[in-house]
Design an enzyme around this catalytic site. Structure first.
Site, PDB file in Angstrom:
ATOM      1  N   GLY A 142     -11.805  14.140  19.535  1.00 52.83           N
ATOM      2  CA  GLY A 142     -12.752  14.138  20.770  1.00 52.83           C
ATOM      3  C   GLY A 142     -14.060  13.211  20.505  1.00 52.83           C
ATOM      4  N   LYS A 152     -24.993  16.004  25.635  1.00 53.16           N
ATOM      5  CA  LYS A 152     -23.837  16.243  24.652  1.00 53.16           C
ATOM      6  C   LYS A 152     -24.820  16.383  23.405  1.00 53.16           C
ATOM      7  CE  LYS A 152     -19.643  13.670  23.478  1.00 53.16           C
ATOM      8  NZ  LYS A 152     -18.663  14.151  24.419  1.00 53.16           N
ATOM      9  N   ARG A 168      -6.289  -1.247   8.602  1.00 53.36           N
ATOM     10  CA  ARG A 168      -6.261  -2.675   8.768  1.00 53.36           C
ATOM     11  C   ARG A 168      -6.570  -3.298  10.064  1.00 53.36           C
ATOM     12  NH1 ARG A 168      -2.617  -5.453   4.338  1.00 53.36           N
ATOM     13  NH2 ARG A 168      -0.730  -5.046   5.781  1.00 53.36           N
ATOM     14  N   ASP A 175       1.385  -0.790  12.060  1.00 49.95           N
ATOM     15  CA  ASP A 175       1.388  -1.884  12.628  1.00 49.95           C
ATOM     16  C   ASP A 175       2.589  -2.743  12.556  1.00 49.95           C
ATOM     17  OD1 ASP A 175       1.539  -2.135   9.827  1.00 49.95           O
ATOM     18  OD2 ASP A 175       0.013  -3.493   9.525  1.00 49.95           O
ATOM     19  N   GLY A 221       0.962  -1.245  -0.066  1.00 51.34           N
ATOM     20  CA  GLY A 221       0.040  -0.048  -0.072  1.00 51.34           C
ATOM     21  C   GLY A 221       1.017   1.324  -0.145  1.00 51.34           C
ATOM     22  N   HIS A 233      -9.873   5.728   0.987  1.00 45.91           N
ATOM     23  CA  HIS A 233      -8.433   6.276   0.488  1.00 45.91           C
ATOM     24  C   HIS A 233      -7.939   7.732   0.475  1.00 45.91           C
ATOM     25  CE1 HIS A 233      -9.007   2.116  -0.841  1.00 45.91           C
ATOM     26  NE2 HIS A 233      -7.474   2.255  -1.240  1.00 45.91           N
ATOM     27  N   ARG A 269      13.865   9.903  -1.931  1.00 44.59           N
ATOM     28  CA  ARG A 269      14.674  11.004  -2.183  1.00 44.59           C
ATOM     29  C   ARG A 269      15.921  10.547  -1.140  1.00 44.59           C
ATOM     30  NH1 ARG A 269      15.364  15.552   0.902  1.00 44.59           N
ATOM     31  NH2 ARG A 269      15.942  17.504  -0.204  1.00 44.59           N
ATOM     32  N   ALA A 270      15.752  10.137   0.109  1.00 42.66           N
ATOM     33  CA  ALA A 270      16.943  10.307   1.080  1.00 42.66           C
ATOM     34  C   ALA A 270      17.729   9.106   0.694  1.00 42.66           C
ATOM     35  CB  ALA A 270      16.113   9.987   2.293  1.00 42.66           C
ATOM     36  N   THR A 313       3.959   2.627   5.779  1.00 45.12           N
ATOM     37  CA  THR A 313       2.810   2.342   5.733  1.00 45.12           C
ATOM     38  C   THR A 313       1.935   2.965   6.645  1.00 45.12           C
ATOM     39  OG1 THR A 313       1.003   0.292   6.383  1.00 45.12           O
ATOM     40  CG2 THR A 313       3.357   0.266   7.568  1.00 45.12           C
ATOM     41  N   ILE A 314       0.652   3.360   6.246  1.00 43.72           N
ATOM     42  CA  ILE A 314      -0.144   4.420   7.187  1.00 43.72           C
ATOM     43  C   ILE A 314      -0.463   3.649   8.398  1.00 43.72           C
ATOM     44  CG2 ILE A 314      -1.014   5.740   5.270  1.00 43.72           C
ATOM     45  CD1 ILE A 314      -3.727   4.417   5.547  1.00 43.72           C
TER      46      ILE A 314
HETATM   47  P1  ATP Z   1       0.708  -2.339   3.618  1.00 42.27           P
HETATM   48  O1  ATP Z   1       0.936  -2.867   5.084  1.00 42.27           O
HETATM   49  O2  ATP Z   1       0.677  -0.909   3.351  1.00 42.27           O
HETATM   50  O3  ATP Z   1      -0.562  -3.279   2.925  1.00 42.27           O
HETATM   51  P2  ATP Z   1       2.556  -4.548   2.919  1.00 42.27           P
HETATM   52  O4  ATP Z   1       3.896  -4.457   2.613  1.00 42.27           O
HETATM   53  O5  ATP Z   1       2.252  -5.299   4.001  1.00 42.27           O
HETATM   54  O6  ATP Z   1       2.048  -2.784   2.801  1.00 42.27           O
HETATM   55  P3  ATP Z   1       1.471  -6.707   1.070  1.00 42.27           P
HETATM   56  O7  ATP Z   1       0.415  -6.599  -0.013  1.00 42.27           O
HETATM   57  O8  ATP Z   1       1.231  -7.568   2.297  1.00 42.27           O
HETATM   58  O9  ATP Z   1       1.713  -5.119   1.568  1.00 42.27           O
HETATM   59  O10 ATP Z   1       2.914  -6.963   0.453  1.00 42.27           O
HETATM   60  C1  ATP Z   1       3.370  -6.752  -0.549  1.00 42.27           C
HETATM   61  C2  ATP Z   1       3.944  -7.510  -1.655  1.00 42.27           C
HETATM   62  O11 ATP Z   1       4.943  -8.095  -0.780  1.00 42.27           O
HETATM   63  C3  ATP Z   1       2.842  -8.779  -2.114  1.00 42.27           C
HETATM   64  O12 ATP Z   1       2.156  -8.189  -3.274  1.00 42.27           O
HETATM   65  C4  ATP Z   1       4.203  -9.579  -2.544  1.00 42.27           C
HETATM   66  O13 ATP Z   1       4.576  -9.362  -3.718  1.00 42.27           O
HETATM   67  C5  ATP Z   1       5.063  -9.384  -1.539  1.00 42.27           C
HETATM   68  N1  ATP Z   1       4.774 -10.511  -0.495  1.00 42.27           N
HETATM   69  C6  ATP Z   1       4.215 -10.317   0.801  1.00 42.27           C
HETATM   70  N2  ATP Z   1       4.153 -11.519   1.258  1.00 42.27           N
HETATM   71  C7  ATP Z   1       5.203 -12.367   0.766  1.00 42.27           C
HETATM   72  C8  ATP Z   1       5.492 -13.567   1.129  1.00 42.27           C
HETATM   73  N3  ATP Z   1       5.351 -14.317   2.166  1.00 42.27           N
HETATM   74  N4  ATP Z   1       6.538 -14.281   0.268  1.00 42.27           N
HETATM   75  C9  ATP Z   1       7.083 -13.346  -0.734  1.00 42.27           C
HETATM   76  N5  ATP Z   1       6.535 -11.979  -1.168  1.00 42.27           N
HETATM   77  C10 ATP Z   1       5.656 -11.709  -0.339  1.00 42.27           C
END
Ligand code: ATP
Length: 323
Positions: free
Chosen positions: A186, A214, A172, A130, A11, A253, A21-22, A126-127
């Site tokens: 609030g 309220k 999520r 987690d 995501g 989104h 950039r960094a 990731t937003i």
């Molecule tokens: P977000 O938390 O924002 O959704 P994320 O990195 O957890 O981000 P995922 O869709 O879970 O998003 O993973 C991104 C990509 O990483 C997947 O589409 C896949 O290509 C790869 N990936 C995820 N799990 C595995 C795995 N067990 N083995 C190999 N590749 C993986």
């Protein structure tokens, strides 16, 4: 190590551009060649690579999204897909990788490392906030600010009509955006995946605050909550609680986009530099984290063996302030 590939995966999150950039600028500062990989693992498998220069990353610090694009790749989930990706990396003489993404992306990187031994570092983008091993992930602060801005606007209309609003936020399976946008906005109640909240409890709470005059009530619902979506919860509450005019808003989104906050830009900048310096110093199969303002490198196993729990104190504060 001479040529380092950088990519964004999973995501998208505001601040990913600041991290790219960094990485590019720190890499060039330390005399590395940096290769941008488009569309995450999808582009890695296809060899969709572009050399990055200092000026390739001009004017992106303040932009949301990711100039390298992001993707989810089914093929990379297989060992064959990862071998194809590795062949492309070898063909282009890429001998190190920096991934900006969530825990799924880090798992993919770890599998590639185990099978093909390519040095790699992950930057948590990731937003959802987690991922353990870092106080904050890139994008979380911006997304929460966006949610709070929206909540403030909804409160204006809720106040005008004596309405009860259920506002669904992203995250999520994590309640971070919900609990903190709830405190800042609030909210009368926050429903998060980490805690069971029964509809009866919620109604009791709404009744209690209702009798205290309220004039508007906002309930924040995390998208991954076990009690159902904001729509379902609102429906069930409405059946039992007709005093308020009940409305639902799903922020969706819009929480992913927009200009990254100063916090996310600085976090991304620090993590990008740390990733290059770490890789250069021999760190591999690790995720950069910043804990109590200190950069740390977390081994994959450490990250995956612990859950990132919501801070219990945040929950306590939200409850105290929602009376
Ligand atoms: P977000 O938390 O924002 O959704 P994320 O990195 O957890 O981000 P995922 O869709 O879970 O998003 O993973 C991104 C990509 O990483 C997947 O589409 C896949 O290509 C790869 N990936 C995820 N799990 C595995 C795995 N067990 N083995 C190999 N590749 C993986």
């Amino acid at each position: 190590m001479k040529r380092i590939g950088v990519f964004t995966s999973g995501g998208d999150a505001p601040g990913m551009n600041a991290a790219i950039r960094a990485v590019v600028r720190a890499g060039i500062f330390y005399n590395k060649e940096i290769i941008g990989i488009y569309r995450g693992y999808e582009g890695m498998i296809e060899g969709d690579f572009v050399p990055m220069e200092v000026r390739s990353v001009s004017n992106i610090l303040q932009r949301g999204g990711t100039i390298l694009k992001s993707a989810r790749s089914k093929e990379f989930l297989t060992a064959e897909g990862r071998t194809k990706a590795y062949e492309q990396l070898k063909k282009h003489n890429i001998d190190g990788l920096i991934c900006i993404g969530g825990d799924g992306s880090f798992t993919g990187l770890h599998n590639l490392y185990k099978e093909h031994n390519i040095p790699c570092v992950c930057i948590p983008g990731t937003i959802d906030n987690d991922i353990p091993g870092t106080d904050y992930t890139i994008g979380y602060d911006t997304a929460t600010n966006t949610a709070v801005n929206a909540i403030d606007k909804i409160r204006d209309t809720a106040l005008s009509h004596n309405r009860l609003f259920f506002i669904e936020v992203m995250g999520r399976d994590s309640g971070y955006i919900a609990i903190n946008s709830g405190i800042a906005g609030g909210a009368v109640a926050v429903i998060i995946p980490e805690e069971e909240t029964s509809i009866d409890e919620l109604i009791e709470k709404l009744n209690a605050t209702g009798t205290q005059n309220k004039t508007s009530s906002l309930v924040i619902v995390a998208e991954g909550g076990k009690s159902g979506s904001a729509m379902e919860i609102a429906q069930r509450v409405k059946e039992k609680f007709s005093y308020f005019d009940t409305k639902v808003t799903i922020l969706g989104h819009l929480q992913r986009g927009g200009t990254p906050t100063y916090f996310d830009r600085v976090l991304a900048s620090k993590m990008g530099v740390a990733a290059i310096e770490g890789l250069d110093a021999g760190q591999t199969d690790v995720m950069v984290g910043i804990v109590h303002q200190q950069v740390i490198f977390n081994k994959f196993e450490e990250i995956m063996s612990q859950p990132k729990d919501i801070r219990k104190d945040d929950l306590r504060i939200a409850k105290i302030l929602s009376i």
